[in-house]
Design an enzyme around this catalytic site. Structure first.
Site, short mmCIF file in Angstrom:
data_model
loop_
_atom_site.label_atom_id
_atom_site.label_comp_id
_atom_site.label_asym_id
_atom_site.label_seq_id
_atom_site.Cartn_x
_atom_site.Cartn_y
_atom_site.Cartn_z
N GLY A 115 6.86 -3.54 -6.14
CA GLY A 115 6.91 -4.64 -5.21
C GLY A 115 5.79 -4.53 -4.19
O GLY A 115 5.24 -3.45 -3.97
N CYS A 116 5.46 -5.65 -3.57
CA CYS A 116 4.35 -5.65 -2.61
C CYS A 116 4.68 -4.82 -1.37
O CYS A 116 3.89 -3.97 -0.94
CB CYS A 116 3.96 -7.07 -2.24
SG CYS A 116 5.34 -8.13 -1.73
N TYR A 117 5.85 -5.07 -0.77
CA TYR A 117 6.24 -4.28 0.39
C TYR A 117 6.39 -2.79 0.06
O TYR A 117 5.88 -1.94 0.80
CB TYR A 117 7.56 -4.81 0.97
CG TYR A 117 7.48 -6.11 1.69
CD1 TYR A 117 6.67 -6.30 2.81
CD2 TYR A 117 8.28 -7.19 1.28
CE1 TYR A 117 6.63 -7.50 3.48
CE2 TYR A 117 8.25 -8.40 1.96
CZ TYR A 117 7.42 -8.55 3.06
OH TYR A 117 7.40 -9.75 3.74
N THR A 119 4.86 -1.11 -2.15
CA THR A 119 3.52 -0.53 -2.34
C THR A 119 2.96 -0.06 -1.01
O THR A 119 2.43 1.06 -0.90
CB THR A 119 2.58 -1.56 -2.98
OG1 THR A 119 3.04 -1.88 -4.30
CG2 THR A 119 1.16 -1.03 -3.07
N GLY A 120 3.06 -0.90 0.02
CA GLY A 120 2.55 -0.51 1.33
C GLY A 120 3.30 0.65 1.92
O GLY A 120 2.70 1.58 2.48
#
Length: 317
Positions: A115-117, A119-120
């Site tokens: 997921g994008c979040y 990943t961060g």
């Protein structure tokens, strides 16, 4: 050797971005379906089974169904949905996350795109837990904001279409207020954290981009790690990476602000260690494109690894 690729759900935001990154690559051949055939179960099943690699850009239930339609032991799958990110038998597709992750991905058949979040968050926390600089039982908080494209077609319409029934007439919106966001189990599992992170996401009136922040009270930790120690550990973890960049101390000291569009429409991920050495407080921040390293860029990177191709081919660096 040509790798045959089928993007199931290629008409969606992530699928379109993936196709753009694959355009013009002679080592790949895209299997495409007409609008009518995309709704035909037999045609879709044939495409899934004809492909060397399938990329799923579907809702969770549809992604599970697509996997069940693959009737061979050859086709490899990259799932960009949430369906398999904590599932047994699936390899987590964050190539930089662990020292042996690229090797694991190169021999994997089923890969879950992060997921994008997460990943961060994972880019910041996992190397520091692994290095023993921050304890796995720390109660992590994750503050994050994304461009509205991360919400798919419905959210894009809400922010762009004046006639949309759920028009978003706002500059900034906090959500997931019940603290049960679907990304949280993924964050916990792949970071090695003991507790579920407290995740506070928001969406801003900007099409793409993302900032993910983990604030830390270093002074309250058992070993009270320094800002320099955190930065050095992160730099070592991503040394040589073409996509993940860790800002050095001078860059962090002079970075007075950071914008959600910091990396632009790229597949990069930039890491910053901000803080105050006197108070023992830190703000760890990642800047990425929610459609890039947070979605389509990661899928293409995983495709390259699975197909034995140059890892960054087609990526926007």
């Amino acid at each position: 050797m040509t790798t045959h690729v089928f993007i199931d759900g290629g008409a969606g935001t992530t699928g379109i971005e993936i196709r753009e990154r694959l355009a013009g690559r002679g080592e790949l051949s895209l299997i495409t379906l007409s609008d009518a055939d995309r709704k035909d179960a037999a045609a879709r099943k044939a495409a899934l089974n004809d492909a060397d690699v399938v990329i799923l850009c579907l809702p969770d239930d549809a992604a599970r169904e697509a996997v069940s339609l693959i009737a061979n032991d050859r086709t490899k799958v990259i799932d960009a949905s949430t369906a398999h990110r904590v599932a047994q038998g699936w390899t987590y597709g964050f190539a930089e996350l662990e020292p042996d992750m690229r090797q694991r991905l190169s021999s994997a058949r089923f890969v879950s795109n992060p997921g994008c979040y997460p990943t961060g968050f994972l880019a910041l926390v996992r190397p520091l837990i692994r290095a023993g600089l921050i304890p796995a039982d720390w109660p992590f908080t994750v503050n994050a904001v994304s461009g509205y494209s991360g919400g798919g077609k419905a959210m894009i319409a809400a922010f762009e279409d004046d006639s949309a029934p759920e028009r978003a007439d706002t500059a900034y919106r906090a959500y997931a207020l019940g603290l049960a966001h679907k990304h949280v189990p993924e964050m916990q599992l792949h970071s090695g954290a003991k507790y579920l992170p407290l995740f506070t996401p928001a969406v801003a009136r900007v099409y793409r981009g993302m900032l993910v922040e983990v604030p830390l009270q270093l002074c309250a930790m058992p070993n009270a790690p320094s800002l320099d120690a955190l930065r050095d550990a992160l730099a070592a973890a991503y040394d040589g990476s073409q996509q993940v960049h860790v800002a050095d101390k001078p860059a962090c000291d002079t970075q007075g602000v950071i914008d959600i569009e910091h990396v632009g429409a790229t597949d990069r991920l930039d890491i910053f260690v901000f803080g105050n050495a006197q108070t023992g407080q830190a703000r760890l921040v990642t800047a990425l494109d929610n459609l890039g390293k947070g979605a389509a860029g990661a899928a293409v990177q995983n495709l390259n690894i699975l197909a034995g191709l140059e890892e960054t081919a087609g990526l926007r660096l």
